[in-house]
Write an enzyme that holds these catalytic residues in place. Structure first.
Site, short mmCIF file in Angstrom:
data_model
loop_
_atom_site.label_atom_id
_atom_site.label_comp_id
_atom_site.label_asym_id
_atom_site.label_seq_id
_atom_site.Cartn_x
_atom_site.Cartn_y
_atom_site.Cartn_z
N ALA A 125 42.28 -9.15 -13.60
CA ALA A 125 43.18 -10.23 -13.15
C ALA A 125 44.50 -10.14 -13.91
O ALA A 125 44.75 -9.16 -14.61
CB ALA A 125 42.52 -11.58 -13.38
N ASN A 126 45.35 -11.13 -13.76
CA ASN A 126 46.60 -11.18 -14.53
C ASN A 126 46.89 -12.63 -14.90
O ASN A 126 46.14 -13.53 -14.53
CB ASN A 126 47.75 -10.55 -13.72
#
Ligand code: CTP
Length: 418
Positions: free
Chosen positions: A226-227
């Site tokens: 993810a980020n």
């Protein structure tokens, strides 16, 4: 031709710091654009520039201290706080920002800033470590939340032979930011209180599609790539478009913020799900791709949790995700009239953004600096540059993400073919 700041009255608060000398140039730049400038110098500022120099350049008396009785009788601090169209603080030192954020009234500058309801623009300048200190970050967040606008600071070599953000924005940049702040407040329909807000109904009957948030690309049932995207900017755009009367579909990755009201929300996890949801939500008049889509996903997501078995873990093989923005911008039929991309960059922001607009074939690109120092990813404020297809660049002052959302929607409405 009328000058852009014709007869606009600016109270210029000059803080104490080596950059104070640039405030003199700022007076010139503001006056060139037609503004009437009234200088106010803090005690610290007077160590660097004299009230006489400021007054000579402004063609107006310079104000200095709360307890100057003659001054109080002549023009009190309350009058100073009222008799202008905007207040500009340049340079805004760490200490002046702290006084503003805590609502202190310990000198004339702080008292005026506390007593005013005028729009305020600050141009911070300080040592890079002071700028990055958590106390200054907190004060900045408080000020942005209070509606204060910010221009700069810029990166550069500083007086103390250090390099980094902390240098006062250039006088022309500050003057540009004053123009844009006052232009946004010009009453759209004669009512001052509507100023700076999207005209209600500007997007009535229009369909707007917004992507927002990060994507989660599964490694196994419990792990994912993810980020740091929070979804705040995309959600703010969706909310502003709904407030302007549009029928809005928000395709959102996993976020921890509430759904905006009046918006249809489609929740997805992965980039591929996001693409499918976007395609299903078409047609749209405007499509805004704010999501921080994962560029890659694990080549295969394991069906069961990967166990450690004491040996070296297998390398994670990645494959590229579809580019949602580029896919929609390239549609032959059913392409939205206005396709807007975002560019999250950590360096060479404008150069990379220019290339991105060409590569992705969108109509407008909103570029922002998401380097760790900027605090944009996951934060509440944003400094954006608008880049047109012809390469034109417009830089906005640092604003609260909700305000960025409202202004962008205002711009989209204006760009949409009638
Ligand atoms: N975008 C998208 N689908 C992807 C990747 C990006 O729709 N798979 C969109 C984003 O929503 C944004 C724009 O493309 O509007 C640019 O995203 P960014 O991450 O800055 O660009 P990338 O294409 O990922 O390029 P790079 O990471 O190389 O800078």
């Amino acid at each position: 031709m009328t000058l852009p700041l014709h007869n606009r009255r600016i109270l210029l608060v000059i803080g104490g710091g080596i950059a104070a000398y640039k405030a003199l140039d700022l007076i010139r730049r503001l006056r060139e654009r037609g503004a009437l400038v009234r200088p106010l110098l803090t005690k610290g500022a007077q160590e660097f520039v004299t009230p006489l120099a400021a007054a000579a350049l402004a063609g107006e008396r310079a104000h200095t201290d709360l307890f100057d009785r003659a001054e109080e009788a002549d023009i009190g601090h309350i009058k100073l706080a009222r008799d202008a169209d905007a207040i500009v603080v340049a340079p805004a030192t760490a200490s002046l920002m702290a006084r503003m954020a805590s609502g202190e009234a310990s000198d004339l500058a702080a008292t005026v800033l506390l007593a005013t309801t005028l729009p305020i623009l600050i141009a911070p300048a300080m040592n890079v470590r002071m700028w990055q200190h958590p106390a200054t970050r907190r004060n900045l967040a408080t000020l942005l939340g209070d509606g204060v606008q910010v221009v700069g600071p810029n990166d550069g070599a500083m007086a103390e032979a250090e390099f980094g953000p902390g240098r006062l924005a250039e006088p022309t940049e500050i003057a540009d930011a004053v123009e844009s702040m006052l232009a946004a407040r010009r009453p759209a329909s004669g009512f001052g209180f509507l100023a700076g807000r999207t005209e209600a109904g500007a997007l009535t009957g229009r369909r707007v599609l917004v992507t927002s948030g990060p994507t989660h690309e599964p490694i196994d049932p419990v792990r994912y790539l993810a980020n740091r995207s929070s979804g705040r900017q995309g959600h703010a755009i969706a909310a502003a478009a709904a407030a302007a009367g549009a029928e809005v579909t928000l395709v959102s990755g996993p976020v921890a913020i509430p759904d905006p009201s009046g918006v249809r929300v489609v929740r997805v996890e992965t980039a591929r799900e996001m693409l499918a949801a976007v395609e299903a939500a078409l047609p749209a008049d405007i499509a805004v791709f704010t999501a921080a889509v994962g560029d890659w996903r694990p080549a295969e997501a394991k069906g069961a949790k990967i166990k450690k078995d004491g040996t070296e873990p297998a390398p994670l093989r990645l494959v590229e995700n579809p580019d949602i923005l580029a896919t929609i911008a390239a549609l032959d039929s059913g392409r939205p009239a206005l396709v807007v991309g975002f560019a999250a960059e950590t360096d060479a922001v404008l150069e990379n953004a220019r290339q991105k607009i060409a590569r992705k074939r969108c109509d407008l690109l909103v570029a922002n600096d998401v380097s760790a120092e900027s605090g944009v990813m996951g934060g509440t404020a944003n400094t954006v540059h608008l880049i047109g297809r012809d390469g034109t660049v417009e830089t906005w002052p640092t604003l609260d993400k909700d305000e960025v959302g409202r202004r962008l929607v205002e711009r989209f409405a204006a760009l949409l073919p009638r």
